[in-house]
Scaffold this motif. Structure first.
Motif, PDB file in Angstrom:
ATOM      1  N   ARG A 188     -43.152  25.778  22.231  1.00 23.74           N
ATOM      2  CA  ARG A 188     -42.495  27.061  21.931  1.00 23.74           C
ATOM      3  C   ARG A 188     -42.582  27.378  20.435  1.00 23.74           C
ATOM      4  O   ARG A 188     -42.782  28.527  20.052  1.00 23.74           O
ATOM      5  CB  ARG A 188     -41.054  27.045  22.397  1.00 23.74           C
ATOM      6  N   GLU A 189     -42.453  26.363  19.610  1.00 24.41           N
ATOM      7  CA  GLU A 189     -42.565  26.566  18.162  1.00 24.41           C
ATOM      8  C   GLU A 189     -43.986  27.005  17.790  1.00 24.41           C
ATOM      9  O   GLU A 189     -44.170  27.893  16.950  1.00 24.41           O
ATOM     10  CB  GLU A 189     -42.209  25.272  17.436  1.00 24.41           C
ATOM     11  N   LEU A 190     -44.980  26.388  18.419  1.00 23.84           N
ATOM     12  CA  LEU A 190     -46.367  26.797  18.173  1.00 23.84           C
ATOM     13  C   LEU A 190     -46.598  28.248  18.588  1.00 23.84           C
ATOM     14  O   LEU A 190     -47.244  29.011  17.871  1.00 23.84           O
ATOM     15  CB  LEU A 190     -47.336  25.888  18.934  1.00 23.84           C
ATOM     16  N   ILE A 191     -46.066  28.631  19.748  1.00 25.36           N
ATOM     17  CA  ILE A 191     -46.228  30.003  20.228  1.00 25.36           C
ATOM     18  C   ILE A 191     -45.545  30.975  19.276  1.00 25.36           C
ATOM     19  O   ILE A 191     -46.099  32.034  18.955  1.00 25.36           O
ATOM     20  CB  ILE A 191     -45.683  30.144  21.666  1.00 25.36           C
ATOM     21  N   GLU A 192     -44.365  30.602  18.805  1.00 29.56           N
ATOM     22  CA  GLU A 192     -43.642  31.473  17.877  1.00 29.56           C
ATOM     23  C   GLU A 192     -44.410  31.621  16.564  1.00 29.56           C
ATOM     24  O   GLU A 192     -44.474  32.706  15.990  1.00 29.56           O
ATOM     25  CB  GLU A 192     -42.254  30.894  17.608  1.00 29.56           C
ATOM     26  N   LYS A 193     -44.993  30.540  16.100  1.00 21.16           N
ATOM     27  CA  LYS A 193     -45.676  30.537  14.808  1.00 21.16           C
ATOM     28  C   LYS A 193     -47.064  31.180  14.870  1.00 21.16           C
ATOM     29  O   LYS A 193     -47.449  31.917  13.966  1.00 21.16           O
ATOM     30  CB  LYS A 193     -45.799  29.105  14.301  1.00 21.16           C
ATOM     31  N   TYR A 194     -47.834  30.908  15.951  1.00 20.90           N
ATOM     32  CA  TYR A 194     -49.225  31.334  16.008  1.00 20.90           C
ATOM     33  C   TYR A 194     -49.522  32.409  17.055  1.00 20.90           C
ATOM     34  O   TYR A 194     -50.653  32.856  17.170  1.00 20.90           O
ATOM     35  CB  TYR A 194     -50.127  30.122  16.283  1.00 20.90           C
ATOM     36  N   GLY A 195     -48.543  32.792  17.844  1.00 19.41           N
ATOM     37  CA  GLY A 195     -48.791  33.752  18.912  1.00 19.41           C
ATOM     38  C   GLY A 195     -49.212  33.037  20.181  1.00 19.41           C
ATOM     39  O   GLY A 195     -49.112  31.824  20.280  1.00 19.41           O
ATOM     40  N   ASN A 196     -49.713  33.777  21.154  1.00 18.22           N
ATOM     41  CA  ASN A 196     -50.019  33.150  22.436  1.00 18.22           C
ATOM     42  C   ASN A 196     -51.513  33.070  22.753  1.00 18.22           C
ATOM     43  O   ASN A 196     -51.894  32.876  23.893  1.00 18.22           O
ATOM     44  CB  ASN A 196     -49.262  33.852  23.567  1.00 18.22           C
ATOM     45  N   ASP A 197     -52.364  33.183  21.752  1.00 19.13           N
ATOM     46  CA  ASP A 197     -53.798  33.038  21.951  1.00 19.13           C
ATOM     47  C   ASP A 197     -54.114  31.576  22.280  1.00 19.13           C
ATOM     48  O   ASP A 197     -53.817  30.667  21.506  1.00 19.13           O
ATOM     49  CB  ASP A 197     -54.553  33.466  20.691  1.00 19.13           C
ATOM     50  N   ARG A 198     -54.688  31.343  23.453  1.00 14.08           N
ATOM     51  CA  ARG A 198     -54.910  29.984  23.943  1.00 14.08           C
ATOM     52  C   ARG A 198     -55.813  29.164  23.013  1.00 14.08           C
ATOM     53  O   ARG A 198     -55.543  28.003  22.739  1.00 14.08           O
ATOM     54  CB  ARG A 198     -55.498  30.030  25.356  1.00 14.08           C
ATOM     55  N   GLU A 199     -56.868  29.743  22.511  1.00 13.95           N
ATOM     56  CA  GLU A 199     -57.793  29.014  21.642  1.00 13.95           C
ATOM     57  C   GLU A 199     -57.087  28.540  20.364  1.00 13.95           C
ATOM     58  O   GLU A 199     -57.223  27.380  19.967  1.00 13.95           O
ATOM     59  CB  GLU A 199     -58.983  29.909  21.285  1.00 13.95           C
ATOM     60  N   THR A 200     -56.318  29.417  19.750  1.00 13.91           N
ATOM     61  CA  THR A 200     -55.570  29.059  18.544  1.00 13.91           C
ATOM     62  C   THR A 200     -54.532  27.995  18.847  1.00 13.91           C
ATOM     63  O   THR A 200     -54.394  27.009  18.107  1.00 13.91           O
ATOM     64  CB  THR A 200     -54.878  30.301  17.951  1.00 13.91           C
ATOM     65  N   LEU A 201     -53.806  28.159  19.946  1.00 14.78           N
ATOM     66  CA  LEU A 201     -52.769  27.195  20.305  1.00 14.78           C
ATOM     67  C   LEU A 201     -53.360  25.828  20.610  1.00 14.78           C
ATOM     68  O   LEU A 201     -52.788  24.810  20.223  1.00 14.78           O
ATOM     69  CB  LEU A 201     -51.958  27.697  21.500  1.00 14.78           C
TER      70      LEU A 201
END
Length: 60
Positions: free
Chosen positions: A37-50
């Motif tokens: 959830r912290e990663l999604i909050e910080k970087y958005g929900n783009d699968r490649e970036t996550l």
């Protein structure tokens, strides 16, 4: 034929509001749900970036 990166759809996203998606992503990379959830909050929900950031977080 190679994938056309300009054509993207919902599968290229990790929907943070769906528990099973967050849980799957967490188990795939050995993370906790709060970490995902912290990663999604910080970087958005783009699968490649996550995935890139999750791998980096898992290597620490």
């Amino acid at each position: 034929m190679a994938d056309d990166k300009s054509k993207r759809d919902f599968r290229d996203r990790v929907p943070g509001g769906q528990e099973y998606e967050v849980g799957y992503f967490a188990s795939k990379f050995g993370l906790t749900i709060p970490e995902v959830r912290e990663l999604i909050e910080k970087y958005g929900n783009d699968r490649e970036t996550l995935e890139r950031e999750a791998k980096a977080l898992g290597n620490r």
